[in-house]
Motif scaffolding. Structure first.
Motif, PDB file in Angstrom:
ATOM      1  N   PRO A  81       0.827  -1.213   0.000  1.00  0.00           N
ATOM      2  CA  PRO A  81       0.000   0.000   0.000  1.00  0.00           C
ATOM      3  C   PRO A  81       0.860   1.260   0.000  1.00  0.00           C
ATOM      4  N   ARG A  82       0.379   2.284  -0.693  1.00  0.00           N
ATOM      5  CA  ARG A  82       1.118   3.555  -0.746  1.00  0.00           C
ATOM      6  C   ARG A  82       1.068   4.306   0.591  1.00  0.00           C
ATOM      7  N   LYS A  83      -0.082   4.248   1.271  1.00  0.00           N
ATOM      8  CA  LYS A  83      -0.234   4.983   2.516  1.00  0.00           C
ATOM      9  C   LYS A  83       0.544   4.292   3.634  1.00  0.00           C
ATOM     10  N   ALA A  84       1.287   5.080   4.402  1.00  0.00           N
ATOM     11  CA  ALA A  84       2.168   4.529   5.430  1.00  0.00           C
ATOM     12  C   ALA A  84       1.409   3.696   6.455  1.00  0.00           C
ATOM     13  N   GLY A  85       0.258   4.180   6.891  1.00  0.00           N
ATOM     14  CA  GLY A  85      -0.507   3.461   7.907  1.00  0.00           C
ATOM     15  C   GLY A  85      -0.978   2.108   7.411  1.00  0.00           C
ATOM     16  N   GLU A  86      -1.510   2.078   6.195  1.00  0.00           N
ATOM     17  CA  GLU A  86      -1.981   0.809   5.624  1.00  0.00           C
ATOM     18  C   GLU A  86      -0.817  -0.152   5.403  1.00  0.00           C
ATOM     19  N   ARG A  87       0.306   0.402   4.957  1.00  0.00           N
ATOM     20  CA  ARG A  87       1.484  -0.439   4.716  1.00  0.00           C
ATOM     21  C   ARG A  87       1.984  -1.030   6.022  1.00  0.00           C
ATOM     22  N   SER A  88       2.012  -0.226   7.066  1.00  0.00           N
ATOM     23  CA  SER A  88       2.486  -0.682   8.366  1.00  0.00           C
ATOM     24  C   SER A  88       1.596  -1.785   8.919  1.00  0.00           C
TER      25      SER A  88
END
Length: 273
Positions: free
Chosen positions: A135-142
């Motif tokens: 995912p591009r968004k940091a929160g979703e990726r984390s």
């Protein structure tokens, strides 16, 4: 029928005789990028000029039904810019509707960045999972990486060169800097490179800048020796950050080898206290 045709991922010499024959005889080709496919036909010295229909991420939902309806009466060849359609490329919706409508779907096997990277990575190949692009968004990726931290299978990711260093750093944070991995760049092309090392080491290497098409292969997790106390602390920390208790206890239990039921009960008791 719908015929999924794998195209070269970099080296034109990987175009099979069957692919050439199919493209030469095709009357309709659904292509991720019609200009790219037209150029491929020229490079393969195919003189036929089939109807090229654009099929990409932005129009597949609307165009899939029309292609499936046409496939009841004529063959539709489906190609992406490189590799096998439907694998992080357009085509899945078409195949899904074709299966529901009873339209035959077949494939011309060929080059695959996923399998090629896995094969040259030097990491276990007996069990693996393909995760596509992070995912591009940091929160979703984390959140996704936390879920995958305990995965025992080898993991394969696609990544853009501009985001590689950031993604590797996030992988190192979630999986540990020493987790073995390989960055495979420009596979089958002149400047092919496979860089192997721990995720922390690869992060530092990538910060200098990396170009080309990227596939990241990461070794699976080993059996964790986490203590019940450490596992409980992780659960409480993630719940405090907004994650659901049920989901967190399941994920931490899988990664640590502890009982999910016992970990859930301990977390509830800790929250009451």
């Amino acid at each position: 029928m719908i015929l999924l045709a794998a195209t070269p991922i970099g080296n034109l010499g990987d175009a099979s005789a069957r692919l050439r024959e199919t493209l030469a005889s095709a009357t309709v080709i659904a292509a991720e990028d019609t200009r790219h496919t037209a150029q491929l036909l020229r490079l393969l010295e195919i003189e036929a000029r089939p109807e090229l229909v654009a099929l990409h991420d932005h129009n597949e939902h609307d165009r899939a039904a029309t292609l499936v309806e046409r496939a009841k009466h004529e063959d539709i060849v489906l190609v992406s810019d490189a590799g096998m359609p439907t694998v992080s490329d357009p085509g899945f919706r078409v195949v899904q509707l074709a299966a529901e409508a009873g339209v035959q779907v077949s494939a011309i096997p060929g080059p695959s960045a996923v399998i090629t990277a896995l094969a040259v990575s030097g990491l276990p190949t007996d069990r693996f999972a393909f995760e596509g692009f992070l995912p591009r968004k940091a929160g979703e990726r984390s959140r996704l990486l936390r879920e995958l931290a305990g995965e025992r299978r080898t993991l394969v990711f696609f990544e853009a060169p501009s985001r590689l260093a950031t993604s590797l750093a996030d992988l190192a944070d979630a999986f540990g800097a020493d987790r073995p991995a390989a960055v495979c760049r420009e596979l089958t092309k002149m400047y092919e490179e496979v860089k192997r090392g721990g995720l922390g080491e690869l992060t530092e290497w990538a910060r200098a800048g990396v170009r080309g098409e990227i596939v990241v292969v990461v070794g699976g997790a080993t059996a964790s020796a986490a203590s019940p106390e450490a596992a409980l602390a992780e659960v409480l920390e993630r719940v405090a950050a907004g994650d659901r208790l049920k989901d967190v206890t399941r994920e931490v239990a899988e990664a640590s080898g502890l009982s999910s039921k016992e970990l859930y009960a301990a977390a509830l008791a800790a929250k009451r206290a």
